[in-house]
Design an enzyme around this catalytic site. Structure first.
Site, PDB file in Angstrom:
ATOM      1  N   ARG A   8       0.878  -1.263   0.036  1.00  0.00           N
ATOM      2  CA  ARG A   8      -0.161   0.036   0.006  1.00  0.00           C
ATOM      3  C   ARG A   8       0.879   1.413   0.179  1.00  0.00           C
ATOM      4  O   ARG A   8       2.073   1.179   0.551  1.00  0.00           O
ATOM      5  CB  ARG A   8      -0.807  -0.169   1.029  1.00  0.00           C
ATOM      6  CG  ARG A   8      -1.899   1.195   1.101  1.00  0.00           C
ATOM      7  CD  ARG A   8      -2.834   1.136   2.150  1.00  0.00           C
ATOM      8  NE  ARG A   8      -3.691   2.089   2.434  1.00  0.00           N
ATOM      9  CZ  ARG A   8      -4.337   3.178   3.044  1.00  0.00           C
ATOM     10  NH1 ARG A   8      -4.095   2.490   4.475  1.00  0.00           N
ATOM     11  NH2 ARG A   8      -5.274   3.894   3.088  1.00  0.00           N
ATOM     12  N   HIS A   9       0.481   2.056  -0.702  1.00  0.00           N
ATOM     13  CA  HIS A   9       1.046   3.510  -0.673  1.00  0.00           C
ATOM     14  C   HIS A   9       1.518   4.137   0.518  1.00  0.00           C
ATOM     15  O   HIS A   9       0.640   3.719   1.721  1.00  0.00           O
ATOM     16  CB  HIS A   9       0.311   4.493  -1.511  1.00  0.00           C
ATOM     17  CG  HIS A   9      -0.768   4.878  -0.913  1.00  0.00           C
ATOM     18  ND1 HIS A   9      -1.242   5.542   0.069  1.00  0.00           N
ATOM     19  CD2 HIS A   9      -2.243   4.256  -1.363  1.00  0.00           C
ATOM     20  CE1 HIS A   9      -2.512   5.674   0.246  1.00  0.00           C
ATOM     21  NE2 HIS A   9      -3.117   4.846  -0.559  1.00  0.00           N
ATOM     22  N   ARG A  62      -0.191   8.729  -5.299  1.00  0.00           N
ATOM     23  CA  ARG A  62       0.618   8.269  -4.204  1.00  0.00           C
ATOM     24  C   ARG A  62       1.078   6.990  -4.452  1.00  0.00           C
ATOM     25  O   ARG A  62       2.149   6.618  -3.729  1.00  0.00           O
ATOM     26  CB  ARG A  62      -0.471   8.140  -3.084  1.00  0.00           C
ATOM     27  CG  ARG A  62      -1.782   7.471  -3.295  1.00  0.00           C
ATOM     28  CD  ARG A  62      -2.886   7.701  -2.392  1.00  0.00           C
ATOM     29  NE  ARG A  62      -4.154   6.971  -2.788  1.00  0.00           N
ATOM     30  CZ  ARG A  62      -5.007   7.297  -3.429  1.00  0.00           C
ATOM     31  NH1 ARG A  62      -4.929   8.625  -4.125  1.00  0.00           N
ATOM     32  NH2 ARG A  62      -6.257   6.560  -3.647  1.00  0.00           N
ATOM     33  N   GLU A  86      -7.322   2.615  -7.293  1.00  0.00           N
ATOM     34  CA  GLU A  86      -7.975   2.240  -6.243  1.00  0.00           C
ATOM     35  C   GLU A  86      -9.567   2.165  -6.427  1.00  0.00           C
ATOM     36  O   GLU A  86      -9.853   2.624  -7.607  1.00  0.00           O
ATOM     37  CB  GLU A  86      -7.857   3.461  -5.103  1.00  0.00           C
ATOM     38  CG  GLU A  86      -8.793   3.380  -3.864  1.00  0.00           C
ATOM     39  CD  GLU A  86      -8.504   2.330  -2.979  1.00  0.00           C
ATOM     40  OE1 GLU A  86      -8.644   1.047  -3.466  1.00  0.00           O
ATOM     41  OE2 GLU A  86      -8.035   2.486  -1.650  1.00  0.00           O
ATOM     42  N   HIS A 151      -3.332   0.512  -3.488  1.00  0.00           N
ATOM     43  CA  HIS A 151      -4.236   0.979  -2.444  1.00  0.00           C
ATOM     44  C   HIS A 151      -4.914  -0.007  -1.461  1.00  0.00           C
ATOM     45  O   HIS A 151      -5.032  -1.130  -1.982  1.00  0.00           O
ATOM     46  CB  HIS A 151      -5.540   1.851  -3.517  1.00  0.00           C
ATOM     47  CG  HIS A 151      -4.928   2.730  -4.372  1.00  0.00           C
ATOM     48  ND1 HIS A 151      -4.239   3.986  -4.072  1.00  0.00           N
ATOM     49  CD2 HIS A 151      -4.395   2.481  -5.610  1.00  0.00           C
ATOM     50  CE1 HIS A 151      -3.827   4.431  -5.040  1.00  0.00           C
ATOM     51  NE2 HIS A 151      -3.809   3.568  -6.242  1.00  0.00           N
TER      52      HIS A 151
END
Length: 190
Positions: A8-9, A62, A86, A151
């Site tokens: 995940r970012h 991101r 996302e 995401h």
């Protein structure tokens, strides 16, 4: 068999959304905070990532910034896949506030990501999200170890977790199968 490392970012700077009153996909343009950058540098030290062959990223800022840091630290190329974006809280891309995003997310959770019989919701269903992410994953089955930057909702849907995925966390996902025939594999050097 391919081992995927789903990252995940790092923590994004959501305050920019409210400052500029961004709407729809504009809300996905925010960069990482300084804390988010540090989180990703820390994740890059994880032993599991050292043998990876490629980084595949969502197109959102991101996730791309997360992929760029990992690329620099690990010396890997990045591929951008639009379908790793996302979860779409509003398929019309009209939502414009944190309150509306929260409302749509709560409705998704209340319905477990499934449209009630005879109803259509403004948000992307769990099945729709899972299907598009799986199609991307399948393109990389010719590799042994792949990093995917993306995401929380997409990662949770893929691995079947209900809990929130922390920023810059690494989830493992293994998949077997044959890679799709694609020009992608002829352009990647191992």
């Amino acid at each position: 068999m391919t081992q995927f490392y789903l990252i995940r970012h790092g923590e994004p700077d959501w305050e920019i959304n409210e400052l500029y009153q961004l709407k729809g996909h504009g809300r996905d343009l925010v960069p990482l905070t300084d804390t988010g950058v540090r989180q990703v540098y820390e994740a890059a030290k994880d032993e599991r990532l050292q043998a990876a062959e490629i980084i595949v990223s969502s197109p959102y800022t991101r996730a791309l910034q997360t992929a760029a840091i990992l690329s620099k630290e690990l010396g890997l190329d990045i591929r951008i896949e639009f379908d790793l974006r996302e979860w779409q809280p509003d398929l019309t891309f009209q939502y414009g506030s944190l309150e509306r995003l929260t409302e749509l997310g709560n409705d998704y959770d209340a319905n477990h990501g499934v449209y009630p019989p005879g109803e259509t919701k403004p948000w992307e269903s769990k099945e729709m999200l899972s299907s598009r992410v799986e199609k991307v994953i399948d393109q990389y089955l010719g590799f042994q170890k792949v990093i995917i930057t993306g995401h929380g909702m997409a990662i949770r849907t893929l691995i079947g977790e209900a809990a929130e995925t922390p920023h810059a966390s690494i989830s493992e996902y293994t998949k077997t199968g044959s890679p799709l025939k694609s020009k992608l594999f002829s352009t990647v050097h191992h």
